[in-house]
Motif scaffolding. Sequence first.
Motif, PDB file in Angstrom:
ATOM      1  N   ARG A 156       0.830  -1.211   0.000  1.00  0.00           N
ATOM      2  CA  ARG A 156       0.000   0.000   0.000  1.00  0.00           C
ATOM      3  C   ARG A 156       0.865   1.262   0.000  1.00  0.00           C
ATOM      4  N   CYS A 157       0.271   2.381  -0.333  1.00  0.00           N
ATOM      5  CA  CYS A 157       1.019   3.621  -0.538  1.00  0.00           C
ATOM      6  C   CYS A 157       1.258   4.412   0.755  1.00  0.00           C
ATOM      7  N   GLN A 158       0.642   4.066   1.843  1.00  0.00           N
ATOM      8  CA  GLN A 158       0.804   4.751   3.121  1.00  0.00           C
ATOM      9  C   GLN A 158       0.202   6.156   3.149  1.00  0.00           C
ATOM     10  N   GLU A 159      -0.587   6.516   2.152  1.00  0.00           N
ATOM     11  CA  GLU A 159      -1.261   7.812   2.115  1.00  0.00           C
ATOM     12  C   GLU A 159      -2.623   7.674   2.793  1.00  0.00           C
ATOM     13  N   GLN A 160      -3.307   8.827   3.018  1.00  0.00           N
ATOM     14  CA  GLN A 160      -4.657   8.773   3.562  1.00  0.00           C
ATOM     15  C   GLN A 160      -5.543   7.983   2.612  1.00  0.00           C
ATOM     16  N   SER A 161      -6.629   7.484   3.136  1.00  0.00           N
ATOM     17  CA  SER A 161      -7.542   6.683   2.319  1.00  0.00           C
ATOM     18  C   SER A 161      -7.957   7.446   1.072  1.00  0.00           C
ATOM     19  N   HIS A 162      -7.906   6.763  -0.056  1.00  0.00           N
ATOM     20  CA  HIS A 162      -8.286   7.369  -1.332  1.00  0.00           C
ATOM     21  C   HIS A 162      -9.278   6.486  -2.066  1.00  0.00           C
ATOM     22  N   THR A 163     -10.028   5.705  -1.301  1.00  0.00           N
ATOM     23  CA  THR A 163     -11.067   4.851  -1.869  1.00  0.00           C
ATOM     24  C   THR A 163     -12.077   5.720  -2.613  1.00  0.00           C
ATOM     25  N   PRO A 164     -12.534   5.414  -3.782  1.00  0.00           N
ATOM     26  CA  PRO A 164     -12.410   4.143  -4.504  1.00  0.00           C
ATOM     27  C   PRO A 164     -11.229   4.093  -5.467  1.00  0.00           C
ATOM     28  N   GLU A 166      -3.848   5.429  -9.146  1.00  0.00           N
ATOM     29  CA  GLU A 166      -4.754   6.509  -9.565  1.00  0.00           C
ATOM     30  C   GLU A 166      -4.624   7.713  -8.630  1.00  0.00           C
ATOM     31  N   ALA A 167      -4.519   7.442  -7.320  1.00  0.00           N
ATOM     32  CA  ALA A 167      -4.382   8.529  -6.341  1.00  0.00           C
ATOM     33  C   ALA A 167      -3.073   9.281  -6.554  1.00  0.00           C
ATOM     34  N   LYS A 168      -1.999   8.536  -6.845  1.00  0.00           N
ATOM     35  CA  LYS A 168      -0.702   9.181  -7.091  1.00  0.00           C
ATOM     36  C   LYS A 168      -0.783  10.062  -8.336  1.00  0.00           C
ATOM     37  N   LYS A 169      -1.441   9.568  -9.369  1.00  0.00           N
ATOM     38  CA  LYS A 169      -1.561  10.343 -10.603  1.00  0.00           C
ATOM     39  C   LYS A 169      -2.377  11.616 -10.357  1.00  0.00           C
ATOM     40  N   THR A 170      -3.473  11.493  -9.617  1.00  0.00           N
ATOM     41  CA  THR A 170      -4.309  12.655  -9.297  1.00  0.00           C
ATOM     42  C   THR A 170      -3.518  13.675  -8.484  1.00  0.00           C
ATOM     43  N   LYS A 171      -2.778  13.190  -7.481  1.00  0.00           N
ATOM     44  CA  LYS A 171      -1.956  14.085  -6.660  1.00  0.00           C
ATOM     45  C   LYS A 171      -0.914  14.787  -7.524  1.00  0.00           C
ATOM     46  N   GLY A 172      -0.311  14.048  -8.451  1.00  0.00           N
ATOM     47  CA  GLY A 172       0.674  14.628  -9.357  1.00  0.00           C
ATOM     48  C   GLY A 172       0.077  15.737 -10.208  1.00  0.00           C
ATOM     49  N   ARG A 227       8.597  26.899  -6.521  1.00  0.00           N
ATOM     50  CA  ARG A 227       7.468  26.004  -6.211  1.00  0.00           C
ATOM     51  C   ARG A 227       7.851  24.542  -6.393  1.00  0.00           C
ATOM     52  N   ILE A 228       8.596  24.246  -7.449  1.00  0.00           N
ATOM     53  CA  ILE A 228       9.033  22.859  -7.667  1.00  0.00           C
ATOM     54  C   ILE A 228       9.916  22.410  -6.506  1.00  0.00           C
ATOM     55  N   ALA A 229      10.803  23.274  -6.030  1.00  0.00           N
ATOM     56  CA  ALA A 229      11.665  22.928  -4.891  1.00  0.00           C
ATOM     57  C   ALA A 229      10.830  22.659  -3.639  1.00  0.00           C
ATOM     58  N   GLU A 230       9.809  23.492  -3.400  1.00  0.00           N
ATOM     59  CA  GLU A 230       8.925  23.283  -2.240  1.00  0.00           C
ATOM     60  C   GLU A 230       8.217  21.933  -2.334  1.00  0.00           C
ATOM     61  N   ILE A 231       7.680  21.630  -3.502  1.00  0.00           N
ATOM     62  CA  ILE A 231       6.940  20.373  -3.693  1.00  0.00           C
ATOM     63  C   ILE A 231       7.874  19.179  -3.510  1.00  0.00           C
ATOM     64  N   ARG A 232       9.052  19.261  -4.108  1.00  0.00           N
ATOM     65  CA  ARG A 232       9.993  18.133  -4.030  1.00  0.00           C
ATOM     66  C   ARG A 232      10.466  17.900  -2.595  1.00  0.00           C
ATOM     67  N   ALA A 233      10.523  18.967  -1.799  1.00  0.00           N
ATOM     68  CA  ALA A 233      10.907  18.804  -0.394  1.00  0.00           C
ATOM     69  C   ALA A 233       9.848  18.000   0.360  1.00  0.00           C
ATOM     70  N   GLU A 271       9.050  11.795  -4.141  1.00  0.00           N
ATOM     71  CA  GLU A 271       8.725  10.781  -5.148  1.00  0.00           C
ATOM     72  C   GLU A 271       8.458  11.390  -6.527  1.00  0.00           C
ATOM     73  N   TYR A 272       8.268  12.712  -6.583  1.00  0.00           N
ATOM     74  CA  TYR A 272       8.052  13.391  -7.865  1.00  0.00           C
ATOM     75  C   TYR A 272       9.360  14.025  -8.313  1.00  0.00           C
ATOM     76  N   THR A 273       9.698  13.806  -9.564  1.00  0.00           N
ATOM     77  CA  THR A 273      10.916  14.403 -10.113  1.00  0.00           C
ATOM     78  C   THR A 273      10.616  15.819 -10.604  1.00  0.00           C
ATOM     79  N   GLU A 274      11.681  16.559 -10.860  1.00  0.00           N
ATOM     80  CA  GLU A 274      11.518  17.902 -11.422  1.00  0.00           C
ATOM     81  C   GLU A 274      10.800  17.815 -12.772  1.00  0.00           C
TER      82      GLU A 274
END
Length: 168
Positions: A1-9, A14-20, A110-116, A120-123
């Motif tokens: 599992r991804c260890q993130e908050q519940s993202h059912t369904p 899919e949750a990672k893609k949406t977050k991205g 902003r990219i530096a803030e997000i990556r910090a 798991e997301y690259t530049e």
Amino acid sequence: RCQEQSHTPMTCEEAKKTKGLELHHSVAESMSEGVIRKCNKCTSPFIKEEGCNKMTCTRCGNIQCYVCSKNCGYDHFNDTTRGGKQGNCPLFDNSDERHVNDRDRAKKERIAEIRAEHPEYTEEDLDIKMSEEVQKDDEKRRTNNPRAHIEARMTELRAAAMGGRGQG
């Protein structure tokens, strides 16, 4: 599992893609915010297209510097003929160059803030790429600006008059 908050369904992928996509959108928003200024009195947004950096708010009449956003008169700027001094904010500069630099700086920050927060997301995952068509339209707009070459030459002449080293 991804260890993130519940993202059912949604699945973890899919949750990672949406977050991205959300993070990618926040980079685009930051780029816009990097170019848009706000009146430091009434917060009305504005963007300078041409002219000097002494801006008057069309909503409340506040006068402020486009470069640093401080309230100002002509003495705030680097034009010694108007009471300013060398080293102050420029009274005139190239708006297109300023906007590109401000946009790129905001994007990088902003990219530096997000990556910090999300290593798991690259530049490259977060980078905003303009299509060739948009790039061509932007270049066309800049080259069709009848004042662009005049503004560039005036900036060079002012720099030379103030003891700077103008090119050309």
